[in-house]
Design a protein around this motif. Structure first.
Motif, PDB file in Angstrom:
ATOM      1  N   VAL A  23       0.846  -1.197   0.000  1.00  0.00           N
ATOM      2  CA  VAL A  23       0.000   0.000   0.000  1.00  0.00           C
ATOM      3  C   VAL A  23       0.884   1.251   0.000  1.00  0.00           C
ATOM      4  CG1 VAL A  23      -1.654   1.328   1.399  1.00  0.00           C
ATOM      5  CG2 VAL A  23      -1.973  -1.121   1.066  1.00  0.00           C
ATOM      6  N   PHE A  24       1.928   1.230   0.802  1.00  0.00           N
ATOM      7  CA  PHE A  24       2.860   2.355   0.853  1.00  0.00           C
ATOM      8  C   PHE A  24       3.513   2.579  -0.510  1.00  0.00           C
ATOM      9  CE2 PHE A  24       7.107   4.111   1.815  1.00  0.00           C
ATOM     10  CZ  PHE A  24       6.714   5.302   2.406  1.00  0.00           C
ATOM     11  N   PHE A  29       4.011   5.573  -5.655  1.00  0.00           N
ATOM     12  CA  PHE A  29       3.923   5.499  -7.112  1.00  0.00           C
ATOM     13  C   PHE A  29       2.933   6.541  -7.652  1.00  0.00           C
ATOM     14  CE2 PHE A  29       2.165   3.570 -11.032  1.00  0.00           C
ATOM     15  CZ  PHE A  29       3.335   3.548 -11.784  1.00  0.00           C
ATOM     16  N   ILE A  30       1.787   6.693  -6.993  1.00  0.00           N
ATOM     17  CA  ILE A  30       0.777   7.683  -7.416  1.00  0.00           C
ATOM     18  C   ILE A  30       1.334   9.100  -7.279  1.00  0.00           C
ATOM     19  CG2 ILE A  30      -1.478   8.686  -6.827  1.00  0.00           C
ATOM     20  CD1 ILE A  30      -2.384   5.818  -6.125  1.00  0.00           C
ATOM     21  N   LEU A  35       3.647  14.056  -9.787  1.00  0.00           N
ATOM     22  CA  LEU A  35       4.788  14.969  -9.905  1.00  0.00           C
ATOM     23  C   LEU A  35       5.351  14.984 -11.321  1.00  0.00           C
ATOM     24  CD1 LEU A  35       6.654  14.434  -6.522  1.00  0.00           C
ATOM     25  CD2 LEU A  35       5.297  16.396  -7.233  1.00  0.00           C
ATOM     26  N   MET A  36       5.364  13.835 -11.980  1.00  0.00           N
ATOM     27  CA  MET A  36       5.852  13.802 -13.367  1.00  0.00           C
ATOM     28  C   MET A  36       4.918  14.586 -14.286  1.00  0.00           C
ATOM     29  SD  MET A  36       7.656  10.097 -14.052  1.00  0.00           S
ATOM     30  CE  MET A  36       6.204   9.131 -13.849  1.00  0.00           C
ATOM     31  N   CYS A  37       3.612  14.501 -14.065  1.00  0.00           N
ATOM     32  CA  CYS A  37       2.659  15.276 -14.870  1.00  0.00           C
ATOM     33  C   CYS A  37       2.869  16.772 -14.663  1.00  0.00           C
ATOM     34  CB  CYS A  37       1.224  14.891 -14.528  1.00  0.00           C
ATOM     35  SG  CYS A  37       0.768  13.234 -15.062  1.00  0.00           S
ATOM     36  N   LYS A  38       3.054  17.184 -13.435  1.00  0.00           N
ATOM     37  CA  LYS A  38       3.300  18.595 -13.152  1.00  0.00           C
ATOM     38  C   LYS A  38       4.620  19.054 -13.769  1.00  0.00           C
ATOM     39  CE  LYS A  38       0.552  19.168  -8.992  1.00  0.00           C
ATOM     40  NZ  LYS A  38       0.514  19.665  -7.637  1.00  0.00           N
ATOM     41  N   LEU A  39       5.628  18.198 -13.733  1.00  0.00           N
ATOM     42  CA  LEU A  39       6.916  18.534 -14.323  1.00  0.00           C
ATOM     43  C   LEU A  39       6.791  18.685 -15.833  1.00  0.00           C
ATOM     44  CD1 LEU A  39       9.922  19.009 -13.904  1.00  0.00           C
ATOM     45  CD2 LEU A  39      10.286  16.557 -14.177  1.00  0.00           C
TER      46      LEU A  39
END
Length: 168
Positions: A23-24, A29-30, A35-39
């Motif tokens: 779960v962690f 991963f989410i 963060l990759m989308c924002k980058l």
């Protein structure tokens, strides 16, 4: 009485431990995907900002704007100096006016004579008195300093001076 020390030891089964770590990992991963989308969005905006021949085009624009700012500073400085000169000149201009029309010699029947007081902000200036008669027109001027004349003023001249100063 015999007191027993209770030994509480926490025992986790490996299956629960494995589920917790999974779960962690999914949460991490989410977060990484967000963060990759924002980058990617930030990179797109950066590329649009830097669009042009090369990065030097942006440098050229910045230098032009800095030159414009410097030109505006010089212009602003000159405007401030001009405003100070205008304000100094305005202190010397005649702003206060008092006019009294009267009949100097009762035989004329009309009020053709007049006294005009012209003063600046410091109440310095002059009074012009024009007395009209059948024989001609006689004009006199008297200097005013700080709202006072060193020459005796006639009634009409005093009224014009008071009107200019604002005492009326």
């Amino acid at each position: 009485m015999n007191l027993q020390v209770l030994d509480y030891s926490i025992y986790l089964e490996p299956l629960y431990l494995l589920i917790g770590f999974a779960v962690f990992d999914i949460i991490i991963f989410i977060i990484a995907i967000i963060l990759m989308c924002k980058l990617r969005g930030l990179k797109n905006r950066y590329n649009i900002f830097m669009k042009g021949e090369d990065a030097k085009s942006l440098e050229k624009i910045i230098l032009e704007k800095l030159d414009e700012i410097e030109t505006l500073k010089v212009s602003d400085r000159k405007n401030k100096e001009d405003i100070l000169k205008i304000n100094e000149t305005l202190l010397l201009t005649f702003k206060k006016v008092g006019i009294i029309k009267y009949d100097a010699f009762n035989e004329m029947g009309g009020k053709l004579s007049f006294a005009v007081a012209l003063l600046n902000k410091k109440n310095d200036g002059f009074i012009i008195n024009a007395m009209h008669s059948r024989e001609g027109c006689y004009t006199y001027i008297k200097e005013i300093i700080n709202g006072q004349s060193y020459i005796i003023l006639g009634d009409e001249e005093r009224q014009a001076l008071d009107e200019a100063i604002g005492k009326v």
